[in-house]
Design an enzyme around this catalytic site. Structure first.
Site, PDB file in Angstrom:
ATOM      1  CG  ASP A  28      -1.995   0.905   1.215  1.00 20.94           C
ATOM      2  OD1 ASP A  28      -2.243   1.531   0.183  1.00 20.94           O
ATOM      3  OD2 ASP A  28      -2.653   1.157   2.267  1.00 20.94           O
ATOM      4  CG  HIS A  45       0.460   1.809  -9.236  1.00 18.54           C
ATOM      5  ND1 HIS A  45      -0.007   1.668  -8.053  1.00 18.54           N
ATOM      6  CD2 HIS A  45      -0.792   2.545 -10.064  1.00 18.54           C
ATOM      7  CE1 HIS A  45      -1.069   1.898  -7.565  1.00 18.54           C
ATOM      8  NE2 HIS A  45      -1.657   2.569  -8.754  1.00 18.54           N
ATOM      9  CD  GLU A  75     -13.178  -5.322  -2.508  1.00 11.76           C
ATOM     10  OE1 GLU A  75     -11.810  -5.519  -2.376  1.00 11.76           O
ATOM     11  OE2 GLU A  75     -14.223  -5.996  -2.101  1.00 11.76           O
ATOM     12  CG  ASN A  76      -7.555  -2.421  -6.150  1.00 12.21           C
ATOM     13  OD1 ASN A  76      -6.636  -3.195  -5.910  1.00 12.21           O
ATOM     14  ND2 ASN A  76      -7.850  -1.325  -5.253  1.00 12.21           N
ATOM     15  NE  ARG A 196      -3.071  -1.611   4.405  1.00 13.52           N
ATOM     16  CZ  ARG A 196      -4.117  -1.791   4.081  1.00 13.52           C
ATOM     17  NH1 ARG A 196      -5.207  -2.797   4.498  1.00 13.52           N
ATOM     18  NH2 ARG A 196      -4.797  -0.905   3.008  1.00 13.52           N
TER      19      ARG A 196
HETATM   20  C1  FPP Z   1      -1.860   0.076  -3.473  1.00 13.98           C
HETATM   21  O1  FPP Z   1      -1.178   1.445  -3.471  1.00 13.98           O
HETATM   22  C2  FPP Z   1      -1.163  -0.683  -4.528  1.00 13.98           C
HETATM   23  C3  FPP Z   1      -1.960  -1.162  -5.553  1.00 13.98           C
HETATM   24  C4  FPP Z   1      -3.338  -1.098  -5.573  1.00 13.98           C
HETATM   25  C5  FPP Z   1      -1.206  -2.074  -6.609  1.00 13.98           C
HETATM   26  C6  FPP Z   1      -0.067  -2.606  -6.267  1.00 13.98           C
HETATM   27  C7  FPP Z   1       0.569  -3.234  -7.483  1.00 13.98           C
HETATM   28  C8  FPP Z   1       2.033  -3.125  -8.092  1.00 13.98           C
HETATM   29  C9  FPP Z   1       2.999  -2.740  -6.983  1.00 13.98           C
HETATM   30  C10 FPP Z   1       2.345  -3.854  -9.243  1.00 13.98           C
HETATM   31  C11 FPP Z   1       1.890  -5.083  -9.845  1.00 13.98           C
HETATM   32  C12 FPP Z   1       2.283  -5.924  -8.899  1.00 13.98           C
HETATM   33  C13 FPP Z   1       3.310  -7.323  -9.243  1.00 13.98           C
HETATM   34  C14 FPP Z   1       3.194  -8.398  -8.116  1.00 13.98           C
HETATM   35  C15 FPP Z   1       4.240  -7.411 -10.221  1.00 13.98           C
HETATM   36  P1  FPP Z   1      -2.474   2.652  -3.521  1.00 13.98           P
HETATM   37  O2  FPP Z   1      -2.642   2.944  -4.874  1.00 13.98           O
HETATM   38  O3  FPP Z   1      -3.825   2.295  -2.953  1.00 13.98           O
HETATM   39  O4  FPP Z   1      -1.756   3.770  -2.788  1.00 13.98           O
HETATM   40  P2  FPP Z   1      -2.414   4.916  -1.887  1.00 13.98           P
HETATM   41  O5  FPP Z   1      -3.286   4.535  -0.919  1.00 13.98           O
HETATM   42  O6  FPP Z   1      -1.144   5.718  -1.302  1.00 13.98           O
HETATM   43  O7  FPP Z   1      -3.320   5.872  -2.862  1.00 13.98           O
END
Ligand code: FPP
Length: 250
Positions: A28, A45, A75-76, A196
């Site tokens: 996260d 990302h 949910e994403n 987390r």
């Molecule tokens: C949460 O941060 C992260 C995600 C929803 C995506 C995670 C995906 C990757 C790191 C790339 C692909 C994964 C692999 C295994 C190759 P957020 O966007 O919710 O952050 P925020 O809460 O600060 O907005």
């Protein structure tokens, strides 16, 4: 892999005989990492991929049995279309780039979630990853994709109900282990440690059944900054905990 000086100091504090078998991570803070740099969210990302690579490598180096990363929840799908397609592209890119390394390191790739609902081109890249690492018997590296803990349980219950129907409604075999065998994680040990990042104190519908007795460690580090030494710190923290599983102190 290269173990840096800080990790070496941390490793000296880790008991190699009491490592977690399975570490699960809610990645996260990508968006916040980008915002702090006045970059678009997707830059967070992309930077998160380096953290994924480092985490997979140190987990394998430690000889963990299983590592599970929460990459995309059910949910994403509520996020902007552009962000979703960027994430899907990133995942494909990661797999294409890293597959050889996963194979070389005897890592078995696995997907947790409703894979059949993902875009067809993503599915076919995932299939390649699954197929080409299927014989590996080192660490199991699972990526939770289009994953929801509640729907995982519903899917498992549906399959159990179907089995019971074909057995004339016989429920005598229905117990915890029967349900576990129908979860996406069938065959994996439950996570010993759930990490987390970004300081949020939530479980976010992740591995709801499997984390019944899991130790949880929340770090303020944002996912793109997470590195080998952070995983080691989590393990040190884990080793300080006393796990009683509802029993009494030893
Ligand atoms: C949460 O941060 C992260 C995600 C929803 C995506 C995670 C995906 C990757 C790191 C790339 C692909 C994964 C692999 C295994 C190759 P957020 O966007 O919710 O952050 P925020 O809460 O600060 O907005």
């Amino acid at each position: 892999m290269v173990i840096n000086a800080r990790s070496k100091r941390l490793l000296a504090k880790i008991d190699p005989h009491r490592l977690p078998r399975h570490v699960a991570i809610i990645m996260d803070g990508n968006g916040r990492w980008a915002e702090r740099r006045h970059l678009p969210r997707v830059a967070g990302h992309r930077a998160g991929i380096d953290a994924v690579r480092d985490t997979v490598e140190i987990s394998r180096w430690l000889n963990l049995e299983a590592l599970t990363l929460y990459a995309f929840s059910k949910e994403n799908w509520k996020r902007p279309k552009r962000e979703i397609s960027f994430l899907m592209r990133l995942l494909r890119e990661y797999l294409r780039r890293e597959l050889e390394r996963l194979k070389r390191n005897n890592i078995r790739f696995r997907v947790l979630g409703r894979m059949e609902e993902l875009p067809p081109e993503v599915q076919s890249d995932l299939e390649v990853g699954l197929r080409e690492t299927a014989v590996n018997n080192g660490m199991v590296f699972s990526v939770a994709l289009n994953y929801g803990g509640r729907s995982e349980i519903v899917d498992a219950v549906r399959r159990l109900a179907r089995k019971a129907q074909t057995n004339g409604g016989d429920l005598s075999q229905l117990d915890e282990s029967a349900l576990e065998q129908e979860l996406y994680t069938a065959g994996l040990p439950d996570p010993d440690l759930l990490i987390r990042t970004s300081g949020e104190m939530r479980v976010s519908n992740f591995l709801l059944w499997q984390i019944a007795y899991t130790e949880i460690w929340v770090t303020p580090i944002l996912w793109p900054d997470f590195r080998q030494e952070d995983l080691l710190e989590g393990i040190i923290e884990f080793q300080k905990r006393e796990r009683r599983y509802g029993g009494l102190r030893a």
